[in-house]
Motif scaffolding. Structure first.
Motif, PDB file in Angstrom:
ATOM      1  N   GLY A 164     120.765  82.036  92.820  1.00  0.00           N
ATOM      2  CA  GLY A 164     120.662  80.470  93.397  1.00  0.00           C
ATOM      3  C   GLY A 164     120.858  80.189  94.865  1.00  0.00           C
ATOM      4  O   GLY A 164     120.929  78.974  95.267  1.00  0.00           O
ATOM      5  N   LYS A 215     129.481  72.247 100.606  1.00  0.00           N
ATOM      6  CA  LYS A 215     129.749  73.206  99.454  1.00  0.00           C
ATOM      7  C   LYS A 215     131.068  72.693  98.959  1.00  0.00           C
ATOM      8  O   LYS A 215     131.588  72.912  97.475  1.00  0.00           O
ATOM      9  CB  LYS A 215     129.761  74.796  99.970  1.00  0.00           C
ATOM     10  N   GLU A 275     130.618  70.013  96.328  1.00  0.00           N
ATOM     11  CA  GLU A 275     130.212  70.888  95.035  1.00  0.00           C
ATOM     12  C   GLU A 275     131.488  71.467  94.197  1.00  0.00           C
ATOM     13  O   GLU A 275     131.606  71.179  93.132  1.00  0.00           O
ATOM     14  CB  GLU A 275     129.439  72.213  95.383  1.00  0.00           C
ATOM     15  N   GLU A 309     128.657  73.756  84.795  1.00  0.00           N
ATOM     16  CA  GLU A 309     127.730  74.584  85.407  1.00  0.00           C
ATOM     17  C   GLU A 309     126.493  74.826  84.783  1.00  0.00           C
ATOM     18  O   GLU A 309     125.292  74.800  85.379  1.00  0.00           O
ATOM     19  CB  GLU A 309     128.106  75.977  85.541  1.00  0.00           C
ATOM     20  N   HIS A 310     126.341  74.386  83.511  1.00  0.00           N
ATOM     21  CA  HIS A 310     125.163  74.387  82.599  1.00  0.00           C
ATOM     22  C   HIS A 310     124.291  72.920  83.026  1.00  0.00           C
ATOM     23  O   HIS A 310     123.272  73.132  83.407  1.00  0.00           O
ATOM     24  CB  HIS A 310     125.412  74.215  81.100  1.00  0.00           C
ATOM     25  N   GLU A 355     124.747  71.379  85.929  1.00  0.00           N
ATOM     26  CA  GLU A 355     124.520  71.376  87.445  1.00  0.00           C
ATOM     27  C   GLU A 355     123.361  72.327  87.794  1.00  0.00           C
ATOM     28  O   GLU A 355     122.635  72.041  88.654  1.00  0.00           O
ATOM     29  CB  GLU A 355     125.819  71.848  88.109  1.00  0.00           C
ATOM     30  N   TYR A 356     123.377  73.430  87.202  1.00  0.00           N
ATOM     31  CA  TYR A 356     122.539  74.544  87.615  1.00  0.00           C
ATOM     32  C   TYR A 356     121.448  74.807  86.739  1.00  0.00           C
ATOM     33  O   TYR A 356     120.308  75.359  87.334  1.00  0.00           O
ATOM     34  CB  TYR A 356     123.295  75.774  87.752  1.00  0.00           C
ATOM     35  N   ARG A 374     118.021  73.743  87.469  1.00  0.00           N
ATOM     36  CA  ARG A 374     117.579  73.843  88.992  1.00  0.00           C
ATOM     37  C   ARG A 374     117.165  75.315  89.086  1.00  0.00           C
ATOM     38  O   ARG A 374     116.391  75.544  90.195  1.00  0.00           O
ATOM     39  CB  ARG A 374     118.644  73.511  90.052  1.00  0.00           C
ATOM     40  N   TYR A 375     117.764  76.159  88.484  1.00  0.00           N
ATOM     41  CA  TYR A 375     117.620  77.572  88.882  1.00  0.00           C
ATOM     42  C   TYR A 375     117.207  78.345  87.752  1.00  0.00           C
ATOM     43  O   TYR A 375     117.520  79.019  86.936  1.00  0.00           O
ATOM     44  CB  TYR A 375     118.876  78.226  89.515  1.00  0.00           C
TER      45      TYR A 375
END
Length: 144
Positions: free
Chosen positions: A38, A111, A114, A136-137, A139-140, A143-144
Protein backbone atom coordinates in the motif's frame (compact mmCIF):
# COMPACT_ATOMS: atom_id res chain seq x y z
CA UNK A 1 8.21 -14.32 5.98
CA UNK A 2 8.22 -10.53 6.34
CA UNK A 3 11.40 -8.93 7.67
CA UNK A 4 11.31 -7.43 11.17
CA UNK A 5 14.95 -6.26 11.44
CA UNK A 6 17.56 -4.54 9.28
CA UNK A 7 19.33 -7.70 8.10
CA UNK A 8 20.58 -9.32 4.93
CA UNK A 9 21.00 -12.93 3.87
CA UNK A 10 21.44 -15.31 0.97
CA UNK A 11 18.16 -16.67 -0.36
CA UNK A 12 16.42 -15.97 2.96
CA UNK A 13 12.94 -14.49 2.75
CA UNK A 14 13.07 -13.42 6.42
CA UNK A 15 15.93 -11.00 5.70
CA UNK A 16 15.27 -7.38 4.78
CA UNK A 17 17.75 -7.64 1.91
CA UNK A 18 17.73 -11.01 0.17
CA UNK A 19 20.69 -11.90 -2.06
CA UNK A 20 19.77 -14.31 -4.84
CA UNK A 21 22.59 -16.12 -6.62
CA UNK A 22 26.33 -15.88 -6.20
CA UNK A 23 28.83 -13.27 -7.41
CA UNK A 24 29.49 -13.62 -11.11
CA UNK A 25 26.24 -15.44 -11.89
CA UNK A 26 24.34 -13.64 -14.66
CA UNK A 27 21.04 -13.97 -12.80
CA UNK A 28 22.38 -12.82 -9.41
CA UNK A 29 20.39 -9.97 -7.88
CA UNK A 30 19.18 -8.53 -4.61
CA UNK A 31 15.63 -8.10 -3.35
CA UNK A 32 14.69 -5.34 -0.96
CA UNK A 33 11.91 -7.00 1.04
CA UNK A 34 10.97 -4.00 3.16
CA UNK A 35 8.30 -2.74 0.77
CA UNK A 36 4.62 -2.61 1.63
CA UNK A 37 1.99 -3.06 -1.09
CA UNK A 38 0.00 0.00 0.00
CA UNK A 39 3.02 2.31 0.02
CA UNK A 40 3.31 5.23 -2.36
CA UNK A 41 5.80 3.81 -4.89
CA UNK A 42 7.46 7.16 -5.52
CA UNK A 43 8.10 7.82 -1.84
CA UNK A 44 9.13 4.22 -1.26
CA UNK A 45 11.67 4.17 -4.09
CA UNK A 46 12.98 7.65 -3.20
CA UNK A 47 13.49 6.69 0.45
CA UNK A 48 15.27 3.46 -0.50
CA UNK A 49 17.50 5.20 -3.05
CA UNK A 50 18.39 7.96 -0.57
CA UNK A 51 19.15 5.46 2.19
CA UNK A 52 21.30 3.37 -0.15
CA UNK A 53 23.20 6.41 -1.37
CA UNK A 54 23.82 7.47 2.23
CA UNK A 55 25.27 4.04 2.99
CA UNK A 56 27.52 4.18 -0.07
CA UNK A 57 28.62 7.75 0.65
CA UNK A 58 29.51 6.90 4.26
CA UNK A 59 30.97 3.50 3.25
CA UNK A 60 28.78 1.72 5.79
CA UNK A 61 29.31 -1.97 6.36
CA UNK A 62 26.03 -3.90 6.07
CA UNK A 63 27.19 -6.15 8.86
CA UNK A 64 27.52 -9.90 8.88
CA UNK A 65 25.29 -12.26 6.97
CA UNK A 66 22.33 -13.33 9.09
CA UNK A 67 21.32 -16.96 8.71
CA UNK A 68 18.44 -16.51 11.17
CA UNK A 69 17.12 -12.93 10.80
CA UNK A 70 14.24 -13.31 13.29
CA UNK A 71 16.64 -14.14 16.12
CA UNK A 72 19.24 -11.47 15.26
CA UNK A 73 18.44 -9.40 18.35
CA UNK A 74 21.61 -7.34 17.89
CA UNK A 75 20.20 -5.88 14.64
CA UNK A 76 17.89 -2.82 14.58
CA UNK A 77 14.17 -3.61 14.58
CA UNK A 78 11.99 -2.11 11.90
CA UNK A 79 8.87 -0.13 12.84
CA UNK A 80 5.92 -2.46 13.34
CA UNK A 81 3.15 0.07 12.80
CA UNK A 82 2.51 3.52 11.37
CA UNK A 83 2.95 5.22 14.75
CA UNK A 84 6.46 3.80 15.17
CA UNK A 85 7.33 4.70 11.57
CA UNK A 86 6.22 8.30 12.15
CA UNK A 87 8.43 8.55 15.24
CA UNK A 88 11.40 7.26 13.25
CA UNK A 89 10.81 9.79 10.46
CA UNK A 90 10.33 12.66 12.95
CA UNK A 91 13.76 11.96 14.38
CA UNK A 92 15.54 11.60 11.04
CA UNK A 93 17.77 14.57 10.34
CA UNK A 94 18.98 12.76 7.20
CA UNK A 95 15.59 12.56 5.50
CA UNK A 96 14.80 16.12 6.56
CA UNK A 97 18.02 17.27 4.92
CA UNK A 98 17.35 15.25 1.76
CA UNK A 99 13.61 15.87 1.33
CA UNK A 100 13.23 19.18 3.13
CA UNK A 101 11.47 20.10 6.36
CA UNK A 102 8.36 21.34 4.55
CA UNK A 103 7.82 18.02 2.77
CA UNK A 104 8.64 15.85 5.80
CA UNK A 105 6.35 17.91 8.05
CA UNK A 106 3.55 17.71 5.46
CA UNK A 107 3.93 13.93 5.19
CA UNK A 108 4.03 13.55 8.98
CA UNK A 109 0.86 15.64 9.26
CA UNK A 110 -0.98 13.59 6.65
CA UNK A 111 -0.01 10.28 8.26
CA UNK A 112 -0.71 11.56 11.79
CA UNK A 113 -4.24 12.37 10.59
CA UNK A 114 -4.55 8.74 9.48
CA UNK A 115 -3.29 7.53 12.88
CA UNK A 116 -5.75 9.83 14.69
CA UNK A 117 -8.69 8.48 12.66
CA UNK A 118 -7.58 4.94 13.44
CA UNK A 119 -7.18 5.57 17.18
CA UNK A 120 -10.56 7.28 17.38
CA UNK A 121 -12.24 4.28 15.73
CA UNK A 122 -10.16 1.51 17.37
CA UNK A 123 -9.21 2.74 20.87
CA UNK A 124 -8.22 -0.73 22.12
CA UNK A 125 -6.33 -1.83 18.97
CA UNK A 126 -3.38 -3.10 21.04
CA UNK A 127 -5.53 -5.85 22.53
CA UNK A 128 -5.25 -7.76 19.26
CA UNK A 129 -2.23 -6.32 17.41
CA UNK A 130 -2.05 -9.10 14.83
CA UNK A 131 -5.66 -8.82 13.76
CA UNK A 132 -6.85 -6.53 11.00
CA UNK A 133 -9.39 -4.18 12.58
CA UNK A 134 -12.79 -3.23 11.19
CA UNK A 135 -11.48 0.31 10.57
CA UNK A 136 -8.60 -1.06 8.48
CA UNK A 137 -11.04 -3.12 6.42
CA UNK A 138 -13.15 -0.01 5.73
CA UNK A 139 -10.16 2.31 5.16
CA UNK A 140 -7.88 0.17 3.00
CA UNK A 141 -9.53 -2.89 1.46
CA UNK A 142 -11.41 -0.96 -1.20
CA UNK A 143 -8.31 1.04 -2.11
CA UNK A 144 -5.57 -1.57 -2.28
Amino acid sequence: MAPDRATWGYDNRAAMIRVQGMPGEPSAHIENRIGEPGANPYLYIASQALAGLDGLRRKLDPGPLETSPYTATHRPRLPTNLMEALEALKGSSYFRAQLGDVFVDWLLGMKQSEVNRFLAAEPDWQATPDDVTAWEHREYFTRY
